[in-house]
Design a protein around this motif. Sequence first.
Motif, PDB file in Angstrom:
ATOM      1  N   LEU A  46       0.825  -1.205   0.000  1.00 27.23           N
ATOM      2  CA  LEU A  46       0.000   0.000   0.000  1.00 27.23           C
ATOM      3  C   LEU A  46       0.863   1.259   0.000  1.00 27.23           C
ATOM      4  O   LEU A  46       0.517   2.259  -0.639  1.00 27.23           O
ATOM      5  CB  LEU A  46      -0.930   0.001   1.216  1.00 27.23           C
ATOM      6  CG  LEU A  46      -2.066  -1.024   1.203  1.00 27.23           C
ATOM      7  CD1 LEU A  46      -2.838  -0.976   2.515  1.00 27.23           C
ATOM      8  CD2 LEU A  46      -3.010  -0.782   0.033  1.00 27.23           C
ATOM      9  N   ALA A  47       1.979   1.207   0.709  1.00 27.58           N
ATOM     10  CA  ALA A  47       2.884   2.361   0.729  1.00 27.58           C
ATOM     11  C   ALA A  47       3.458   2.630  -0.657  1.00 27.58           C
ATOM     12  O   ALA A  47       3.711   3.781  -1.032  1.00 27.58           O
ATOM     13  CB  ALA A  47       4.012   2.121   1.731  1.00 27.58           C
ATOM     14  N   ALA A  48       3.639   1.556  -1.439  1.00 27.82           N
ATOM     15  CA  ALA A  48       4.206   1.703  -2.782  1.00 27.82           C
ATOM     16  C   ALA A  48       3.234   2.343  -3.766  1.00 27.82           C
ATOM     17  O   ALA A  48       3.637   2.752  -4.859  1.00 27.82           O
ATOM     18  CB  ALA A  48       4.649   0.338  -3.314  1.00 27.82           C
ATOM     19  N   TYR A  49       1.945   2.453  -3.382  1.00 28.56           N
ATOM     20  CA  TYR A  49       0.971   3.100  -4.257  1.00 28.56           C
ATOM     21  C   TYR A  49       1.251   4.588  -4.419  1.00 28.56           C
ATOM     22  O   TYR A  49       0.771   5.212  -5.369  1.00 28.56           O
ATOM     23  CB  TYR A  49      -0.445   2.920  -3.698  1.00 28.56           C
ATOM     24  CG  TYR A  49      -1.064   1.570  -3.937  1.00 28.56           C
ATOM     25  CD1 TYR A  49      -0.349   0.533  -4.522  1.00 28.56           C
ATOM     26  CD2 TYR A  49      -2.379   1.317  -3.570  1.00 28.56           C
ATOM     27  CE1 TYR A  49      -0.922  -0.703  -4.731  1.00 28.56           C
ATOM     28  CE2 TYR A  49      -2.968   0.079  -3.781  1.00 28.56           C
ATOM     29  CZ  TYR A  49      -2.229  -0.927  -4.360  1.00 28.56           C
ATOM     30  OH  TYR A  49      -2.802  -2.154  -4.569  1.00 28.56           O
ATOM     31  N   GLY A  50       1.994   5.162  -3.477  1.00 26.68           N
ATOM     32  CA  GLY A  50       2.318   6.581  -3.574  1.00 26.68           C
ATOM     33  C   GLY A  50       1.080   7.453  -3.535  1.00 26.68           C
ATOM     34  O   GLY A  50       0.299   7.410  -2.590  1.00 26.68           O
ATOM     35  N   ASP A  51       0.887   8.241  -4.593  1.00 28.61           N
ATOM     36  CA  ASP A  51      -0.247   9.168  -4.649  1.00 28.61           C
ATOM     37  C   ASP A  51      -1.527   8.528  -5.181  1.00 28.61           C
ATOM     38  O   ASP A  51      -2.541   9.218  -5.360  1.00 28.61           O
ATOM     39  CB  ASP A  51       0.113  10.378  -5.530  1.00 28.61           C
ATOM     40  CG  ASP A  51       1.249  11.206  -4.937  1.00 28.61           C
ATOM     41  OD1 ASP A  51       1.369  11.220  -3.699  1.00 28.61           O
ATOM     42  OD2 ASP A  51       2.010  11.814  -5.711  1.00 28.61           O
ATOM     43  N   GLU A  52      -1.482   7.246  -5.463  1.00 25.85           N
ATOM     44  CA  GLU A  52      -2.662   6.566  -6.005  1.00 25.85           C
ATOM     45  C   GLU A  52      -3.654   6.261  -4.883  1.00 25.85           C
ATOM     46  O   GLU A  52      -3.848   5.114  -4.482  1.00 25.85           O
ATOM     47  CB  GLU A  52      -2.241   5.273  -6.713  1.00 25.85           C
ATOM     48  CG  GLU A  52      -1.390   5.486  -7.946  1.00 25.85           C
ATOM     49  CD  GLU A  52      -2.170   6.184  -9.055  1.00 25.85           C
ATOM     50  OE1 GLU A  52      -3.405   6.008  -9.125  1.00 25.85           O
ATOM     51  OE2 GLU A  52      -1.549   6.903  -9.845  1.00 25.85           O
ATOM     52  N   GLY A  53      -4.265   7.319  -4.378  1.00 25.41           N
ATOM     53  CA  GLY A  53      -5.173   7.174  -3.247  1.00 25.41           C
ATOM     54  C   GLY A  53      -6.369   6.296  -3.539  1.00 25.41           C
ATOM     55  O   GLY A  53      -6.802   5.505  -2.696  1.00 25.41           O
ATOM     56  N   LYS A  54      -6.926   6.424  -4.742  1.00 28.26           N
ATOM     57  CA  LYS A  54      -8.105   5.636  -5.081  1.00 28.26           C
ATOM     58  C   LYS A  54      -7.776   4.148  -5.109  1.00 28.26           C
ATOM     59  O   LYS A  54      -8.533   3.322  -4.578  1.00 28.26           O
ATOM     60  CB  LYS A  54      -8.665   6.076  -6.434  1.00 28.26           C
ATOM     61  CG  LYS A  54      -9.939   5.328  -6.822  1.00 28.26           C
ATOM     62  CD  LYS A  54     -10.525   5.852  -8.133  1.00 28.26           C
ATOM     63  CE  LYS A  54     -11.813   5.109  -8.485  1.00 28.26           C
ATOM     64  NZ  LYS A  54     -12.404   5.608  -9.757  1.00 28.26           N
ATOM     65  N   ALA A  55      -6.653   3.813  -5.718  1.00 28.92           N
ATOM     66  CA  ALA A  55      -6.249   2.405  -5.779  1.00 28.92           C
ATOM     67  C   ALA A  55      -6.014   1.852  -4.378  1.00 28.92           C
ATOM     68  O   ALA A  55      -6.386   0.710  -4.069  1.00 28.92           O
ATOM     69  CB  ALA A  55      -4.983   2.266  -6.621  1.00 28.92           C
ATOM     70  N   ARG A  56      -5.413   2.670  -3.517  1.00 32.61           N
ATOM     71  CA  ARG A  56      -5.170   2.235  -2.145  1.00 32.61           C
ATOM     72  C   ARG A  56      -6.486   1.985  -1.419  1.00 32.61           C
ATOM     73  O   ARG A  56      -6.647   0.977  -0.719  1.00 32.61           O
ATOM     74  CB  ARG A  56      -4.350   3.285  -1.394  1.00 32.61           C
ATOM     75  CG  ARG A  56      -3.972   2.860   0.030  1.00 32.61           C
ATOM     76  CD  ARG A  56      -3.297   3.973   0.810  1.00 32.61           C
ATOM     77  NE  ARG A  56      -2.068   4.411   0.183  1.00 32.61           N
ATOM     78  CZ  ARG A  56      -1.918   5.562  -0.462  1.00 32.61           C
ATOM     79  NH1 ARG A  56      -2.955   6.396  -0.571  1.00 32.61           N
ATOM     80  NH2 ARG A  56      -0.778   5.894  -1.011  1.00 32.61           N
ATOM     81  N   ASN A  57      -7.430   2.887  -1.588  1.00 29.29           N
ATOM     82  CA  ASN A  57      -8.717   2.739  -0.913  1.00 29.29           C
ATOM     83  C   ASN A  57      -9.502   1.539  -1.433  1.00 29.29           C
ATOM     84  O   ASN A  57     -10.191   0.857  -0.665  1.00 29.29           O
ATOM     85  CB  ASN A  57      -9.542   4.019  -1.072  1.00 29.29           C
ATOM     86  CG  ASN A  57      -9.000   5.158  -0.224  1.00 29.29           C
ATOM     87  OD1 ASN A  57      -8.365   4.931   0.799  1.00 29.29           O
ATOM     88  ND2 ASN A  57      -9.243   6.388  -0.654  1.00 29.29           N
ATOM     89  N   ILE A  58      -9.401   1.267  -2.721  1.00 32.83           N
ATOM     90  CA  ILE A  58     -10.065   0.084  -3.273  1.00 32.83           C
ATOM     91  C   ILE A  58      -9.450  -1.186  -2.684  1.00 32.83           C
ATOM     92  O   ILE A  58     -10.163  -2.133  -2.321  1.00 32.83           O
ATOM     93  CB  ILE A  58      -9.961   0.069  -4.815  1.00 32.83           C
ATOM     94  CG1 ILE A  58     -10.822   1.189  -5.404  1.00 32.83           C
ATOM     95  CG2 ILE A  58     -10.394  -1.288  -5.374  1.00 32.83           C
ATOM     96  CD1 ILE A  58     -10.661   1.362  -6.904  1.00 32.83           C
ATOM     97  N   THR A  59      -8.138  -1.194  -2.578  1.00 32.14           N
ATOM     98  CA  THR A  59      -7.460  -2.350  -1.983  1.00 32.14           C
ATOM     99  C   THR A  59      -7.906  -2.557  -0.543  1.00 32.14           C
ATOM    100  O   THR A  59      -8.153  -3.688  -0.104  1.00 32.14           O
ATOM    101  CB  THR A  59      -5.931  -2.156  -2.028  1.00 32.14           C
ATOM    102  OG1 THR A  59      -5.511  -2.008  -3.384  1.00 32.14           O
ATOM    103  CG2 THR A  59      -5.213  -3.342  -1.407  1.00 32.14           C
ATOM    104  N   ILE A  60      -8.034  -1.458   0.193  1.00 36.70           N
ATOM    105  CA  ILE A  60      -8.456  -1.550   1.593  1.00 36.70           C
ATOM    106  C   ILE A  60      -9.872  -2.109   1.701  1.00 36.70           C
ATOM    107  O   ILE A  60     -10.150  -3.002   2.507  1.00 36.70           O
ATOM    108  CB  ILE A  60      -8.374  -0.166   2.267  1.00 36.70           C
ATOM    109  CG1 ILE A  60      -6.907   0.241   2.444  1.00 36.70           C
ATOM    110  CG2 ILE A  60      -9.083  -0.174   3.623  1.00 36.70           C
ATOM    111  CD1 ILE A  60      -6.718   1.671   2.911  1.00 36.70           C
ATOM    112  N   THR A  61     -10.775  -1.594   0.867  1.00 36.33           N
ATOM    113  CA  THR A  61     -12.178  -2.007   0.984  1.00 36.33           C
ATOM    114  C   THR A  61     -12.450  -3.389   0.398  1.00 36.33           C
ATOM    115  O   THR A  61     -13.354  -4.092   0.863  1.00 36.33           O
ATOM    116  CB  THR A  61     -13.099  -0.982   0.295  1.00 36.33           C
ATOM    117  OG1 THR A  61     -12.721  -0.857  -1.090  1.00 36.33           O
ATOM    118  CG2 THR A  61     -13.001   0.377   0.974  1.00 36.33           C
ATOM    119  N   GLN A  62     -11.679  -3.793  -0.607  1.00 39.27           N
ATOM    120  CA  GLN A  62     -11.974  -5.050  -1.286  1.00 39.27           C
ATOM    121  C   GLN A  62     -11.083  -6.217  -0.856  1.00 39.27           C
ATOM    122  O   GLN A  62     -11.499  -7.373  -0.939  1.00 39.27           O
ATOM    123  CB  GLN A  62     -11.847  -4.861  -2.810  1.00 39.27           C
ATOM    124  CG  GLN A  62     -12.800  -3.834  -3.377  1.00 39.27           C
ATOM    125  CD  GLN A  62     -14.258  -4.166  -3.086  1.00 39.27           C
ATOM    126  OE1 GLN A  62     -14.687  -5.314  -3.204  1.00 39.27           O
ATOM    127  NE2 GLN A  62     -15.032  -3.162  -2.690  1.00 39.27           N
TER     128      GLN A  62
END
Length: 261
Positions: A46-62
Amino acid sequence: MTHMNAASLFDANAIGNFWFRYLHVLAGITWIGLLYYFNLVQVPGLAAYGDEGKARNITITQIATRALWWFRWASVATLATGLLIVGVAPDYMQDFMNHTEVADFPLNAKNAAISVGMTLGILMAANVWMIIWKNQKVVIANATNVLSGGEANPDAATSGRRAMLASRQNMIFSVSMLFFMVGAAHYYDSYFSASSSDANTFMLISIVIIALLQLNALGKFGGIKAGNKMLWPYESQKNAIISGVVLWAVFFIASIVLMRA
């Protein structure tokens, strides 16, 4: 060949010493495996996503939500089956760490080892429910809300850090917990011997060390913000691995000093 009736395959001894132990190991593999997944894979990922907040949030929720479900209930199953072993296995607690005959001193060492393992396991399960899951619910709710177009919760980052610190502490504890859980019956009862006094001293020293580390992970020694040097063990998975091995070495050396025959 001795013939036994089918009922003996499920008597109290078989249930306590094998069936519950088998389920205990099965649940423990799930729990600790997911603990390592979170610390070694998901958090740095998740830290490697950098500024990809949406991708991080999708990973968290899914993904994280599903993993956390198995994670927290596997901890309950591990704890429950462990307690069932103690309750059902015949004479499990008889003269626990209180054997007075020299010939039985290896049992004191075995009891001390399993006691440290049990203490760590119970505390780790408490961390899962009282700290990790409690704070991850805030993180998940924030991710869900942001994906729906809502405002970010300013407390989510702090909650995430609290969960991370507790998770890393569990990772550190797990090295010693697994060692003593396995070693109690397959190592300490064969190569170690201790009087009741020495076994209890080892247990007391271990509890003090465990308590201090737990308080540190809770931020009792300088807070939880980055920059607190007391939190070095938790700032990366590498630091946690090193700290876990060092903690194991401290426990192991203490057991040699106090309980080696």
